[in-house]
Scaffold this motif. Structure first.
Motif, PDB file in Angstrom:
ATOM      1  N   ALA A  94       0.888  23.193  11.626  1.00 55.92           N
ATOM      2  CA  ALA A  94       0.468  21.974  12.324  1.00 55.92           C
ATOM      3  C   ALA A  94      -1.006  21.989  12.706  1.00 55.92           C
ATOM      4  CB  ALA A  94       1.331  21.766  13.568  1.00 55.92           C
ATOM      5  N   SER A  95      -1.598  23.163  12.844  1.00 56.81           N
ATOM      6  CA  SER A  95      -3.000  23.243  13.263  1.00 56.81           C
ATOM      7  C   SER A  95      -3.984  23.088  12.098  1.00 56.81           C
ATOM      8  CB  SER A  95      -3.262  24.582  13.959  1.00 56.81           C
ATOM      9  OG  SER A  95      -3.032  25.665  13.066  1.00 56.81           O
ATOM     10  N   GLN A  96      -3.486  22.999  10.884  1.00 58.83           N
ATOM     11  CA  GLN A  96      -4.383  22.842   9.738  1.00 58.83           C
ATOM     12  C   GLN A  96      -5.088  21.486   9.795  1.00 58.83           C
ATOM     13  OE1 GLN A  96      -2.027  23.419   6.213  1.00 58.83           O
ATOM     14  NE2 GLN A  96      -1.883  25.634   6.492  1.00 58.83           N
ATOM     15  N   ARG A  97      -6.308  21.460   9.278  1.00 58.18           N
ATOM     16  CA  ARG A  97      -7.080  20.222   9.249  1.00 58.18           C
ATOM     17  C   ARG A  97      -6.773  19.436   7.978  1.00 58.18           C
ATOM     18  NH1 ARG A  97     -13.081  22.296  10.339  1.00 58.18           N
ATOM     19  NH2 ARG A  97     -12.319  23.857   8.853  1.00 58.18           N
ATOM     20  N   LEU A  98      -6.696  18.124   8.120  1.00 62.59           N
ATOM     21  CA  LEU A  98      -6.365  17.236   7.007  1.00 62.59           C
ATOM     22  C   LEU A  98      -7.542  16.328   6.684  1.00 62.59           C
ATOM     23  CD1 LEU A  98      -2.775  16.136   8.112  1.00 62.59           C
ATOM     24  CD2 LEU A  98      -3.349  17.808   6.344  1.00 62.59           C
ATOM     25  N   SER A  99      -7.652  15.959   5.411  1.00 60.86           N
ATOM     26  CA  SER A  99      -8.684  15.004   4.998  1.00 60.86           C
ATOM     27  C   SER A  99      -8.201  14.238   3.771  1.00 60.86           C
ATOM     28  CB  SER A  99     -10.002  15.723   4.680  1.00 60.86           C
ATOM     29  OG  SER A  99      -9.828  16.649   3.625  1.00 60.86           O
ATOM     30  N   PHE A 100      -8.573  12.957   3.719  1.00 57.15           N
ATOM     31  CA  PHE A 100      -8.223  12.102   2.584  1.00 57.15           C
ATOM     32  C   PHE A 100      -9.401  11.993   1.621  1.00 57.15           C
ATOM     33  CE2 PHE A 100      -4.871  10.251   5.356  1.00 57.15           C
ATOM     34  CZ  PHE A 100      -3.820  10.243   4.445  1.00 57.15           C
ATOM     35  N   ALA A 101      -9.084  11.778   0.343  1.00 57.41           N
ATOM     36  CA  ALA A 101     -10.111  11.544  -0.671  1.00 57.41           C
ATOM     37  C   ALA A 101      -9.509  10.718  -1.799  1.00 57.41           C
ATOM     38  CB  ALA A 101     -10.655  12.861  -1.221  1.00 57.41           C
ATOM     39  N   VAL A 102     -10.369  10.000  -2.513  1.00 55.18           N
ATOM     40  CA  VAL A 102      -9.947   9.279  -3.718  1.00 55.18           C
ATOM     41  C   VAL A 102     -10.113  10.213  -4.909  1.00 55.18           C
ATOM     42  CG1 VAL A 102     -10.477   7.377  -5.291  1.00 55.18           C
ATOM     43  CG2 VAL A 102     -10.485   7.002  -2.826  1.00 55.18           C
ATOM     44  N   GLU A 103      -9.033  10.436  -5.646  1.00 56.15           N
ATOM     45  CA  GLU A 103      -9.091  11.319  -6.806  1.00 56.15           C
ATOM     46  C   GLU A 103      -9.376  10.574  -8.104  1.00 56.15           C
ATOM     47  OE1 GLU A 103      -6.587  15.405  -6.145  1.00 56.15           O
ATOM     48  OE2 GLU A 103      -5.700  13.837  -7.374  1.00 56.15           O
ATOM     49  N   ARG A 104      -8.886   9.344  -8.205  1.00 49.38           N
ATOM     50  CA  ARG A 104      -9.008   8.637  -9.481  1.00 49.38           C
ATOM     51  C   ARG A 104      -8.880   7.143  -9.270  1.00 49.38           C
ATOM     52  NH1 ARG A 104      -4.985   9.618 -14.709  1.00 49.38           N
ATOM     53  NH2 ARG A 104      -6.214   8.473 -16.250  1.00 49.38           N
ATOM     54  N   VAL A 105      -9.626   6.373 -10.071  1.00 43.87           N
ATOM     55  CA  VAL A 105      -9.504   4.914 -10.081  1.00 43.87           C
ATOM     56  C   VAL A 105      -9.307   4.477 -11.530  1.00 43.87           C
ATOM     57  CG1 VAL A 105     -10.556   2.712  -9.498  1.00 43.87           C
ATOM     58  CG2 VAL A 105     -11.014   4.718  -8.062  1.00 43.87           C
ATOM     59  N   GLU A 106      -8.191   3.822 -11.807  1.00 41.98           N
ATOM     60  CA  GLU A 106      -7.875   3.362 -13.158  1.00 41.98           C
ATOM     61  C   GLU A 106      -7.904   1.836 -13.209  1.00 41.98           C
ATOM     62  OE1 GLU A 106      -4.305   5.678 -14.790  1.00 41.98           O
ATOM     63  OE2 GLU A 106      -4.113   5.872 -12.611  1.00 41.98           O
ATOM     64  N   THR A 107      -8.340   1.299 -14.325  1.00 40.20           N
ATOM     65  CA  THR A 107      -8.337  -0.146 -14.525  1.00 40.20           C
ATOM     66  C   THR A 107      -7.005  -0.576 -15.122  1.00 40.20           C
ATOM     67  OG1 THR A 107     -10.726  -0.177 -14.890  1.00 40.20           O
ATOM     68  CG2 THR A 107      -9.470  -2.083 -15.659  1.00 40.20           C
ATOM     69  N   LEU A 108      -6.322  -1.481 -14.449  1.00 35.82           N
ATOM     70  CA  LEU A 108      -5.085  -2.055 -14.971  1.00 35.82           C
ATOM     71  C   LEU A 108      -5.343  -3.386 -15.665  1.00 35.82           C
ATOM     72  CD1 LEU A 108      -2.684  -1.344 -11.965  1.00 35.82           C
ATOM     73  CD2 LEU A 108      -3.089   0.054 -13.996  1.00 35.82           C
ATOM     74  N   ARG A 109      -6.340  -4.120 -15.164  1.00 39.36           N
ATOM     75  CA  ARG A 109      -6.709  -5.394 -15.775  1.00 39.36           C
ATOM     76  C   ARG A 109      -8.158  -5.690 -15.439  1.00 39.36           C
ATOM     77  NH1 ARG A 109      -3.936  -8.462 -12.915  1.00 39.36           N
ATOM     78  NH2 ARG A 109      -5.587  -9.444 -11.694  1.00 39.36           N
ATOM     79  N   GLY A 110      -8.934  -6.068 -16.447  1.00 38.49           N
ATOM     80  CA  GLY A 110     -10.333  -6.396 -16.209  1.00 38.49           C
ATOM     81  C   GLY A 110     -11.259  -5.645 -17.145  1.00 38.49           C
ATOM     82  N   PRO A 111     -12.525  -6.055 -17.224  1.00 36.32           N
ATOM     83  CA  PRO A 111     -13.468  -5.478 -18.193  1.00 36.32           C
ATOM     84  C   PRO A 111     -14.149  -4.200 -17.739  1.00 36.32           C
ATOM     85  CG  PRO A 111     -14.519  -7.279 -17.027  1.00 36.32           C
ATOM     86  CD  PRO A 111     -13.099  -7.221 -16.523  1.00 36.32           C
ATOM     87  N   TRP A 112     -13.955  -3.785 -16.489  1.00 37.86           N
ATOM     88  CA  TRP A 112     -14.682  -2.630 -15.975  1.00 37.86           C
ATOM     89  C   TRP A 112     -13.791  -1.408 -15.859  1.00 37.86           C
ATOM     90  CZ3 TRP A 112     -15.216  -7.503 -13.912  1.00 37.86           C
ATOM     91  CH2 TRP A 112     -16.487  -8.083 -14.030  1.00 37.86           C
ATOM     92  N   GLY A 113     -14.387  -0.246 -16.037  1.00 36.98           N
ATOM     93  CA  GLY A 113     -13.698   0.995 -15.740  1.00 36.98           C
ATOM     94  C   GLY A 113     -13.678   1.230 -14.238  1.00 36.98           C
ATOM     95  N   GLY A 114     -12.922   2.228 -13.823  1.00 37.38           N
ATOM     96  CA  GLY A 114     -12.787   2.485 -12.394  1.00 37.38           C
ATOM     97  C   GLY A 114     -13.994   3.140 -11.758  1.00 37.38           C
ATOM     98  N   GLU A 115     -14.817   3.816 -12.562  1.00 39.37           N
ATOM     99  CA  GLU A 115     -15.970   4.516 -12.004  1.00 39.37           C
ATOM    100  C   GLU A 115     -16.947   3.526 -11.375  1.00 39.37           C
ATOM    101  OE1 GLU A 115     -19.464   7.675 -13.383  1.00 39.37           O
ATOM    102  OE2 GLU A 115     -17.961   6.954 -14.814  1.00 39.37           O
ATOM    103  N   GLY A 116     -17.341   3.797 -10.152  1.00 43.49           N
ATOM    104  CA  GLY A 116     -18.292   2.934  -9.464  1.00 43.49           C
ATOM    105  C   GLY A 116     -17.680   1.711  -8.816  1.00 43.49           C
ATOM    106  N   LEU A 117     -16.350   1.575  -8.884  1.00 43.87           N
ATOM    107  CA  LEU A 117     -15.710   0.399  -8.286  1.00 43.87           C
ATOM    108  C   LEU A 117     -15.874   0.385  -6.771  1.00 43.87           C
ATOM    109  CD1 LEU A 117     -13.756  -2.087  -8.441  1.00 43.87           C
ATOM    110  CD2 LEU A 117     -11.903  -0.438  -8.046  1.00 43.87           C
TER     111      LEU A 117
END
Length: 205
Positions: free
Chosen positions: A74-97
């Motif tokens: 319970a004493s461990q520290r937690l942190s969130f991060a984005v690992e990946r962004v995928e395009t499902l619809r649209g002309p752009w890739g996820g990088e830089g979104l």
């Protein structure tokens, strides 16, 4: 601490013959080391929706039930991060979104902003990590996905259409002056943001 012997089924008459059916005792210690268990969390909002160019967004309690693991972690520290962004619809890739993505491991509140001139549907993989490490095959990461819909604004769509009409008119003029010189302009090669920003138009010659 354990002590063991090895015995066979022969006669055991050490005093009379000097022979026995049991080995000398051997002792050893068994050490059970703790292995880090993966954290856990729940995404309370499975789908995000935002208008193109809307700026920073705040989603209260986007994530809930954040836990580092069993009680002894319970004493461990937690942190969130984005690992990946995928395009499902649209002309752009996820990088830089994403211009920003700040998800609090304490409150679960999310603040995020999408880059300008981007629209479509995207899948975002969110990871929650603890600081317990991965020694002895331990696990320090939990993952979940959320879908993000970025709606194109009417002004953007109208400007894009007007620009493409202008390009087509220019092509017709070039074809009239120089028949057969240019093939169809590669309008799809440039993202709308590049066209509106005055990026060069690609032709196949």
């Amino acid at each position: 601490n354990f002590t063991v012997w090895l015995a066979d089924d022969g006669a055991d008459d050490v005093e009379a013959t000097g022979e026995g059916n049991m080995s000398l005792p051997q002792s050893f210690d068994l050490i059970v080391r703790r292995v880090n268990q993966a954290p856990s969390f729940v995404i309370a909002v499975a789908n995000l929706s935002v208008a193109e160019g809307a700026g920073e967004q705040l989603v209260r309690r986007f994530a809930t039930q954040m836990r580092a693991g069993p009680g002894d972690e319970a004493s461990q520290r937690l942190s969130f991060a984005v690992e990946r962004v995928e395009t499902l619809r649209g002309p752009w890739g996820g990088e830089g979104l994403l211009l920003s993505w700040n998800l609090s491991a304490t409150t679960g509140d999310l603040r995020f902003a999408v880059a300008p001139f981007r629209h479509g549907r995207f899948r975002i993989t969110v990871a929650l990590r603890d600081d317990g490490g991965t020694a002895l095959s331990g696990q320090d990461t939990a993952r979940a996905t959320v879908e993000l819909e970025v709606a194109a604004t009417r002004g953007f769509a109208a400007a894009e259409a007007e620009y493409e009409v202008t390009v087509l008119e220019t092509r017709l003029l070039v074809d009239e002056l120089f028949p057969g010189l240019l093939s169809r302009p590669n309008l799809t090669a440039l993202a709308p943001s590049e066209r509106l920003a005055g990026g060069g138009l690609a032709y196949y010659v």
